[in-house]
Design an enzyme around this catalytic site. Structure first.
Site, PDB file in Angstrom:
ATOM      1  N   CYS A  11      -6.827   6.011  -3.092  1.00 42.11           N
ATOM      2  CA  CYS A  11      -6.354   4.685  -2.692  1.00 42.11           C
ATOM      3  C   CYS A  11      -4.834   4.677  -2.825  1.00 42.11           C
ATOM      4  CB  CYS A  11      -7.027   3.572  -3.498  1.00 42.11           C
ATOM      5  SG  CYS A  11      -6.548   3.447  -5.225  1.00 42.11           S
ATOM      6  N   ASN A  14      -4.029   4.326  -7.264  1.00 40.41           N
ATOM      7  CA  ASN A  14      -4.997   4.957  -8.154  1.00 40.41           C
ATOM      8  C   ASN A  14      -5.217   4.163  -9.434  1.00 40.41           C
ATOM      9  OD1 ASN A  14      -5.402   8.084  -9.955  1.00 40.41           O
ATOM     10  ND2 ASN A  14      -6.925   7.029  -8.745  1.00 40.41           N
ATOM     11  N   CYS A  16      -7.079   0.829  -8.984  1.00 42.22           N
ATOM     12  CA  CYS A  16      -8.162  -0.132  -8.702  1.00 42.22           C
ATOM     13  C   CYS A  16      -9.332   0.550  -8.010  1.00 42.22           C
ATOM     14  CB  CYS A  16      -7.668  -1.302  -7.845  1.00 42.22           C
ATOM     15  SG  CYS A  16      -6.530  -2.430  -8.692  1.00 42.22           S
ATOM     16  N   ARG A  17      -9.196   0.772  -6.710  1.00 42.54           N
ATOM     17  CA  ARG A  17     -10.329   1.220  -5.907  1.00 42.54           C
ATOM     18  C   ARG A  17     -10.764   2.650  -6.189  1.00 42.54           C
ATOM     19  NH1 ARG A  17      -7.693  -0.154  -0.304  1.00 42.54           N
ATOM     20  NH2 ARG A  17      -5.899   0.539  -1.530  1.00 42.54           N
ATOM     21  N   SER A  18      -9.843   3.600  -6.162  1.00 41.99           N
ATOM     22  CA  SER A  18     -10.278   4.996  -6.324  1.00 41.99           C
ATOM     23  C   SER A  18     -10.768   5.315  -7.730  1.00 41.99           C
ATOM     24  CB  SER A  18      -9.208   5.983  -5.846  1.00 41.99           C
ATOM     25  OG  SER A  18      -7.990   5.819  -6.518  1.00 41.99           O
ATOM     26  N   ASP A 128      -7.903  -3.840  -0.854  1.00 43.99           N
ATOM     27  CA  ASP A 128      -7.203  -3.719  -2.131  1.00 43.99           C
ATOM     28  C   ASP A 128      -7.294  -5.054  -2.868  1.00 43.99           C
ATOM     29  OD1 ASP A 128      -5.484  -3.264  -4.254  1.00 43.99           O
ATOM     30  OD2 ASP A 128      -3.931  -2.331  -3.022  1.00 43.99           O
TER      31      ASP A 128
END
Length: 161
Positions: A11, A14, A16-18, A128
């Protein structure tokens, strides 16, 4: 034994999402009895948060669902594209930003949008949640749980598991 299937989630920063995808996937891989057969990492296209734990709001939302997010943020490298069998980016911006790391255009087939693996959601991208509220983090986790199930099926087919 064949070498482990190496998976990378990417993401923007690095945090939140990934890392959440990494945590969800680790849990599912363990539940499916595939620990040791799949290695999972995450990275960001930017390095602003390098060394940091995932965002506290994402860690809290994930913890409420039984996921432990302890990875440290790092920036993606050119070597990541060589080392991993599948690189899953969270959105089109991540896709554009990771392409320059593939200097010789030899890894395009393994760089894919994460939502390609979702079956219960129609989203094209994992949004995001950083600047939004709590519901954004919950929505991201919904997408990640859905897509990670699809990724496991993909790995099973690729590895004959």
């Amino acid at each position: 034994m064949t070498e482990p299937f190496r998976l990378l989630f990417v993401c923007l920063g690095n945090i939140c999402r990934s890392p959440a995808a990494e945590g969800v996937m680790r849990t599912l891989v363990e539940r499916e009895g595939l620990a040791g057969r799949v290695t999972i990492r995450s990275a960001g296209t930017g390095g602003w948060h390098a060394g940091n734990l995932p965002d506290a709001r994402m860690r809290s939302a994930a913890q409420n669902r039984g996921y432990n997010l302890q990875s440290r943020a790092r920036q993606v490298t050119e070597n990541d594209l060589h080392e991993h069998h599948l690189v899953l980016v969270m959105d089109e911006q991540n896709l554009r930003e990771i392409r320059p790391y593939d200097r010789e255009s030899q890894h395009a087939a393994k760089i894919r949008l994460f939502c390609e693996f979702c079956s219960d959601h129609d989203a094209a991208e994992v949004p995001d949640p950083y600047y939004g509220g709590e519901q954004g983090f919950e929505h991201v986790l919904d997408l990640l749980e859905d897509g990670c199930r699809g990724v496991i099926e993909h790995i099973r087919q690729q590895q004959g598991l």
